[in-house]
Scaffold this active site. Structure first.
Site, short mmCIF file in Angstrom:
data_model
loop_
_atom_site.label_atom_id
_atom_site.label_comp_id
_atom_site.label_asym_id
_atom_site.label_seq_id
_atom_site.Cartn_x
_atom_site.Cartn_y
_atom_site.Cartn_z
CG LEU A 1 -2.10 -1.17 1.73
CD1 LEU A 1 -2.67 -1.06 2.54
CD2 LEU A 1 -2.61 -1.33 -0.25
CD GLU A 2 4.40 2.71 -2.44
OE1 GLU A 2 4.77 4.20 -1.94
OE2 GLU A 2 4.60 2.32 -1.70
CG HIS A 3 -2.74 5.61 -2.10
ND1 HIS A 3 -4.49 5.10 -1.75
CD2 HIS A 3 -2.51 5.43 -3.29
CE1 HIS A 3 -4.95 4.41 -3.35
NE2 HIS A 3 -3.90 4.58 -3.95
NE ARG B 1 7.10 -1.37 0.23
CZ ARG B 1 6.47 -0.27 -0.06
NH1 ARG B 1 6.48 0.48 -1.34
NH2 ARG B 1 4.98 -0.12 0.25
#
Length: 302
Positions: free
Chosen positions: A156-158, A215
């Site tokens: 998930l980036e947002h 990450r």
């Protein structure tokens, strides 16, 4: 006949799921040491080579296809950067025959996904289950034919802390427990390095994820790469989940956070492998790894 299933209330299912997963994942309380486990993301570059080639390389213990990058509003899209879907089902079966599970990652770098309600989360589960796993709704297009994938990853980036990835995780976990034919459904997440990643914290706090790939790149808090401080937080917070060190395969694979093989061997892995729930290394991504042979350089130390 259409595939159907009943959903028990979340308040009832959560304790049962957590007990089952903790029993499955818990290991001896001693330092993990080397595991030889290398996970790679595949699907972001058309010229990275085929899925079959990635599995045949012998480098990886799991391949994650990326991304299902549109969902939450009744529309779904799988973006594999122009890779042909023809023969993909056979490639997945080949990977599985070699003992390399293949998962699908949801989310990614676009902005066309969200799970604002429990209903949207359950709708996404239905799509995943019937399109890529064991469901059999007659009107569902299965891009990989009768091949089943092995798991779901959340990248998930947002998003906001109120989105219902916990609901999705619980529904997937229920089907892991009763998947049948001895087939597990691997539930993984790939968060940013700074603890906690609020986009997915509610889901991770269910305690039912098998693996977390942290990450340590493309994050201001880990601009120099591996952070001992953040690693300690992740491994302590989820003691029954295998935690992976997520790294770019070359300086070109990320804006920041590249750790060369020598530094990884000398300064990172000796620290990471002290954790009882150390899992291995996640490499971003197959395109850059194929060119740098990063996984080949580090596999014996992982």
């Amino acid at each position: 006949m259409a595939f159907t299933h009943r959903r028990p209330p979340l308040a009832v299912s959560l304790p049962l799921i957590c007990v089952a997963f903790i029993s499955f994942l818990a290991g001896p309380a001693s330092a993990q040491g080397k595991t030889g486990q290398v996970t790679v993301f595949w699907g972001r570059h058309r010229d990275e080579g085929s899925l079959r080639e990635a599995c045949d390389s012998g480098l990886y213990s799991m391949v994650i296809m990326s991304f299902l990058d549109v969902y939450g509003s009744g529309t779904y899209n799988l973006d594999l950067s122009g890779h042909s879907l023809a023969g993909m089902g056979d490639a997945i079966k080949r990977c599985q025959f070699l003992g390399v599970p293949v998962s699908i990652s949801i989310g990614g770098f676009g902005g066309a996904y969200s799970l604002p309600t429990n209903q949207s989360a359950l709708a996404l589960f239905d799509h995943l289950w019937n399109t890529y796993f064991g469901g059999s709704l007659n009107d569902t297009r299965r891009p990989f034919g009768d091949a089943w994938l092995d798991g779901v990853d959340m990248f998930l980036e947002h998003g906001t802390p109120t989105e219902r990835y916990d609901t999705l995780a619980l529904e997937l976990a229920k089907h892991n427990i009763r998947a049948g034919d001895g087939k597990l459904l691997h539930l993984t997440a790939t968060p940013h390095c700074r603890f906690p990643d609020t986009r997915i914290k509610e889901a991770l706090d269910t305690g039912i994820f098998e693996r977390i790939h942290v990450r340590f790149y493309d994050d201001p808090d880990c601009a120099a790469g591996f952070s001992t401080k953040e690693w300690a937080k992740w491994t302590a917070a989820y003691p029954f989940t295998k935690i992976y060190v997520g790294l770019p395969a070359s300086p070109q694979a990320a804006k920041s956070g590249y750790t060369d093989p020598a530094t990884l061997r000398r300064a990172v892995l000796p620290v990471a492998q002290k954790a009882t729930n150390y899992g291995g290394v996640m490499v971003w991504d197959r395109y850059f790894d194929k060119r740098s042979n990063y996984s080949g350089s580090i596999k014996n130390w992982v």
